[in-house]
Design an enzyme around this catalytic site. Structure first.
Site, PDB file in Angstrom:
ATOM      1  N   HIS A 363       0.799  -1.229   0.000  1.00 31.44           N
ATOM      2  CA  HIS A 363       0.000   0.000   0.000  1.00 31.44           C
ATOM      3  C   HIS A 363       0.829   1.275   0.000  1.00 31.44           C
ATOM      4  CE1 HIS A 363      -4.144  -1.513   0.528  1.00 31.44           C
ATOM      5  NE2 HIS A 363      -3.621  -2.469   1.263  1.00 31.44           N
ATOM      6  N   LYS A 554      -8.977  13.853   4.076  1.00 32.39           N
ATOM      7  CA  LYS A 554      -8.141  12.648   4.086  1.00 32.39           C
ATOM      8  C   LYS A 554      -7.107  12.805   5.194  1.00 32.39           C
ATOM      9  CE  LYS A 554      -7.137  13.440  -0.204  1.00 32.39           C
ATOM     10  NZ  LYS A 554      -7.129  12.310  -1.103  1.00 32.39           N
ATOM     11  N   ARG A 555      -6.414  11.730   5.477  1.00 29.37           N
ATOM     12  CA  ARG A 555      -5.345  11.783   6.469  1.00 29.37           C
ATOM     13  C   ARG A 555      -4.386  12.932   6.131  1.00 29.37           C
ATOM     14  NH1 ARG A 555      -0.589   8.623   6.347  1.00 29.37           N
ATOM     15  NH2 ARG A 555      -1.433   7.583   4.511  1.00 29.37           N
ATOM     16  N   LYS A 560       0.241  14.248   0.634  1.00 28.18           N
ATOM     17  CA  LYS A 560      -1.136  14.476   0.163  1.00 28.18           C
ATOM     18  C   LYS A 560      -1.379  15.954  -0.150  1.00 28.18           C
ATOM     19  CE  LYS A 560      -2.938  10.395   2.581  1.00 28.18           C
ATOM     20  NZ  LYS A 560      -3.476   9.616   1.454  1.00 28.18           N
ATOM     21  N   THR A 662      -8.920   5.989  -2.316  1.00 29.44           N
ATOM     22  CA  THR A 662     -10.290   5.520  -2.555  1.00 29.44           C
ATOM     23  C   THR A 662     -11.295   6.648  -2.358  1.00 29.44           C
ATOM     24  OG1 THR A 662     -10.355   4.703  -0.271  1.00 29.44           O
ATOM     25  CG2 THR A 662      -9.894   3.090  -1.999  1.00 29.44           C
ATOM     26  N   LYS A 666     -15.031   7.674  -4.285  1.00 31.27           N
ATOM     27  CA  LYS A 666     -16.287   7.993  -3.603  1.00 31.27           C
ATOM     28  C   LYS A 666     -16.844   9.314  -4.114  1.00 31.27           C
ATOM     29  CE  LYS A 666     -14.409   5.558   0.337  1.00 31.27           C
ATOM     30  NZ  LYS A 666     -13.499   5.711   1.480  1.00 31.27           N
TER      31      LYS A 666
END
Length: 835
Positions: A363, A554-555, A560, A662, A666
């Site tokens: 991952h 998100k985290r 990110k 993911t 969504k």
């Protein structure tokens, strides 16, 4: 006695549900006019639904046992399940009956659902992926168990104090969990520490592990309901208990604390998800957690296998064990220990059984994120396992020499043991060597695994590497989360998409239908109003449903690039202050996500977002165009409100760093447009819907790699006057005048440390893509709606049903086992009769 009376516990009839609820309220909870709280009512309804699940759960287990099926065992340290009530009711297809039954008693369905806490068993995408996979496995009739840990306290509850993240315990079990069944009859002893003794017997060496500490693992089962309510699979979570409650002699002698010391230490194992591992004790606890859940899970799988009374060579035909990242990778030496030490299987045969039974999902593309454990720590906690790891490594390197003759550097990279001042055990290397399949989770990720992360392994095991692009369950993330849009889709194309998401492509033609576009925009606005109500109640934050919702949830992590988003917001702030507001629709920038407690820069990014928010939201020149909100304690339930309400989805990670994502999927299936880089699954989303229906920007993964050696963030800043002014304002203490210099670590990361995540290389292109999105939203809402509908129509690939079928066909070699609905009471009486 009427038929309804007889079947009160499992009938889908409205009256039966009503009666069952009332009986549980009175007889299970002793709730009367005085003792009748909302928690009582929620629990009574949960028991009512659980009754119907248990009836079919028995049928599922019985059918699968009789068919002697191959089961999939999904081992994951995280399962981010969210709330169970609404999801179970929808998958049982009882929504109307339950709503009618509750209404008959004077209640609203929503007041029951809002009582439930999110199951705090995960942190982010890894755990939510696991939850989606369980839903798909059950819906597709694939016999399976999820295995994990029953954390007493889940991922922390996030509060904001003066803009800083504050972590509080997430006591998600404070009112109990009505969906779980404790299995006191399923317990296993887990050993730690001690020594290994070698005994010569029958011409062979036998290894006997003499442990110094023991813990009991007790099983707690949660049902996983497939859509249609036919197959009910199991999520089995392990809770640590002491082997004895307390030392009675020490208690009687007055040493009360010491008398319960062993109990406290044992049960600490499953207290908290991801204890802070910046200190040695935290690292040790995490290693013990991982072995604890692996040891319990394998013992359970082996117990089930032994009922078959067949040879060990048949284990791969009975069980497919999937390791969700490296957290369960101790399953490799543990299965070898069981086979070689306890069952006296020869090493070569045991190794073949182990490799053929286990699969591994990677991952991450960040080398620093690959899990390693100090060799002395494993020696101390799992001495026999370290011996087995040494033997695995020795035999593998002897084999690998033939692929890399006279290339010691390649062999060094392949070794499970990393040399250094303190030797480390590399769990990703162990996972690749000890399984028959290593898969990435997006096409780009899988390619980069073989080209950059593990090229030597790809040369040794070319047949083992494969791709399985992640997916999400449309039942949770569209049918449950966005009921108005789901109903509109069903009205247009039928309900086949619920179980076969490839059929969502039939929606494509409605992108050209002006009436449908109008309905879509109206539904989106209602979703914003619904989200605003939830956020006001949950966070005390007022969202303006008339604005464009630009969302990054998100985290929190530097790769990110929440910081890229903030830099652009500051650019917009300066632009508005200069009077440049053309094509800028009123926009709410919405952030959410948790930072690891020990991750300083991630927590600083949260503080920065809140500092910028305070200035912008209180500036009357600006706040009519722009508002910034950070939503504390982002979780599955919050996502179920925010995602359907989103207009623009921020998927802006540095290309080559995000494995898949993911959240992007969504948002796509809920009709948000994506602004993003060509990273992770964004690449495949662009392939499906077309780049022209997304706002793609930035350098791709290969370009980032080429820039790495020569990239100079100062140069990019100096060449762009607007960006230079933005940076100057950010680090002038303008946003933090009362806390000067607090953002210096971020400045250091962006400049002195070389801007590892290429913010400035992509900032101008990001700004341009954002301008294009804003202009379209402001000036052509019909075109926006058309593109949104096309995104929904082309999201079919990203169902976890498709992903699971690929795993099932290519890796697990499992078969579907359809279950008939059990509508008789005979099984109930059969269970009750004395045998």
């Amino acid at each position: 006695m009427s038929n309804t009376d007889l079947h009160t516990r499992f009938s889908p009839d409205k009256k039966a549900i009503e009666v069952d609820f009332a009986e549980h309220l009175k007889y299970s909870l002793d709730a009367d006019e005085i003792h009748n709280t909302e928690e009582h009512r929620y629990t009574a309804l949960a028991y009512t639904i659980r009754d119907r699940i248990i009836h079919q759960w028995h049928k599922s287990r019985e059918t699968q046992r009789k068919a002697q099926v191959k089961r999939v065992y999904y081992l994951s340290l995280e399962f981010l399940m969210g709330r169970a009530m609404t999801n179970n009711i929808i998958n049982l297809q009882l929504e109307n009956e339950v709503k009618d039954a509750i209404a008959e008693l004077g209640y609203s369905y929503e007041e029951f659902a809002d009582v439930e806490n999110d199951a705090g068993l995960g942190n982010g995408g890894l755990g939510r992926l696991a939850a989606c996979f369980l839903d798909s496995l059950a819906t597709l009739d694939i016999p399976s168990y999820g295995y994990g840990i029953r954390y007493n306290y889940g991922i922390f509850k996030q509060l904001l104090r003066n803009g800083w993240q504050s972590e509080q315990p997430d006591n998600w079990l404070r009112h109990g969990n009505p969906w779980e069944i404790v299995r006191d009859d399923i317990t296993y002893t887990v050993n730690f520490g001690g020594e290994v003794r070698v005994i010569r017997e029958g011409g062979r060496d036998l290894y006997k592990w003499i442990s110094e500490d023991q813990v009991r693992g007790v099983a707690y089962d949660m049902p996983v309901v497939g859509y249609g309510g036919k197959t009910i699979n199991t999520l089995r979570l392990w809770s640590a208990k002491a082997t004895e409650e307390f030392n009675f002699q020490e208690f009687n002698e007055g040493d009360y604390i010491e008398s319960v010391r062993s109990k406290i230490l044992a049960e600490n194992l499953t207290q908290v998800l991801y204890p802070n591992d910046t200190l040695y004790m935290g690292k040790e606890l995490r290693l013990k957690q991982q072995y604890f859940f692996v040891a319990c899970s394998l013992a359970d799988i082996i117990r089930r296998f032994k009922r078959q009374n067949t040879s060990w060579q048949k284990l791969p035909e009975f069980a497919a064990i999937q390791l969700n990242d490296t957290h369960p990778s101790l399953a490799i030496p543990e299965l070898m220990r069981i086979l070689v030490d306890l069952e006296q299987v020869e090493w070569e045969e045991a190794w073949n059984i182990t490799v053929q039974t286990l699969g591994y999902t990677n991952h991450t593309l960040m080398p620093e994120a690959l899990e390693k454990w100090p060799l002395p720590m494993i020696q101390s906690i799992l001495p026999r396992h370290l011996q087995i790891i040494f033997e695995i490594n020795h035999r593998f390197l002897q084999q690998a020499v033939s692929s890399f003759p006279l290339k010691p550097e390649a062999l060094r990279k392949l070794s499970i043991i990393e040399e250094g001042e303190t030797k480390q055990v590399r769990m990703a290397n162990l996972s690749i060597i000890g399984t028959h399949s290593t898969n990435g989770v997006a096409e780009l990720h899988s390619r980069l695994l073989t080209e950059r992360m593990f090229p030597e392994f790809a040369q040794v095991f070319p047949q083992r590497f494969n791709n399985k692009t992640n997916g999400i369950t449309q039942r949770r993330w569209l049918l449950d989360s966005n009921p108005l849009l789901a109903a509109k889709i069903t009205e247009a194309i039928g309900d086949g998409w619920i179980t076969d998401f490839s059929k969502i492509i039939d929606l494509e033609k409605y992108a050209e239908d002006s009436a449908f576009r109008g309905d879509f925009l109206a539904i989106k606005h209602k979703a914003k109003e619904r989200a605003a109500r939830f956020i006001l109640k949950d966070c005390g934050i007022t969202l303006d449903s008339e604005t464009m919702f630009d969302v990054q949830v998100k985290r929190i992590h530097e790769y990110k690039r929440q910081l890229l988003n903030v830099l652009h917001i500051i650019m917009l702030y300066q632009q508005i202050k200069e009077g440049k507001t053309k094509d800028l629709p009123p926009t709410s920038f919405i952030f959410g996500g948790k930072a690891a407690p020990g991750y300083v820069n991630a927590k600083l990014i949260i503080k920065l977002i809140n500092s910028v928010s305070r200035i912008i939201n209180n500036d009357s020149d600006v706040n009519k165009y722009l508002k910034v909100h950070f939503l504390p304690n982002y979780r599955v339930t919050m996502a179920e409100y925010i995602i359907p309400a989103t207009d623009l989805s921020e998927q802006i990670s540095t290309a080559g760093f995000e494995a898949s994502g993911t959240g992007n999927m969504k948002f796509m299936c809920n009709g948000a447009l994506t602004i993003g880089t060509m990273d992770g699954a964004n690449v495949e989303m662009a392939q499906e819907v077309g780049k022209e229906h997304m706002f793609i920007f930035g350098h791709n993964a290969d370009e980032i790699e080429q820039m790495r050696s020569s990239y100079n963030p100062y140069g990019w800043v100096q060449e762009d006057e607007q960006i230079r002014q933005c940076v100057e304002l950010l680090f002038s203490n303008f946003f933090n005048i009362m806390e000067p210099q607090i953002f210096e670590p971020l400045k250091r990361a962006l400049f002195a440390e070389g801007d590892k995540y290429f913010h400035f290389a992509d900032l101008r292109r990001y700004s341009e893509a954002h301008s294009a999105a804003s202009a379209m939203y402001a000036n052509d809402r019909e075109l926006w709606a058309k593109k949104a509908i096309l995104n929904i129509a082309h999201s079919g690939k990203f169902s976890s049903d498709r992903t699971i079928m690929e795993y099932t066909t290519d890796i697990w070699k499992a078969k579907r086992c359809p279950i008939d609905i059990d509508s008789s009471e005979s099984s109930t009486m059969k269970t009750a009769r004395k045998r």
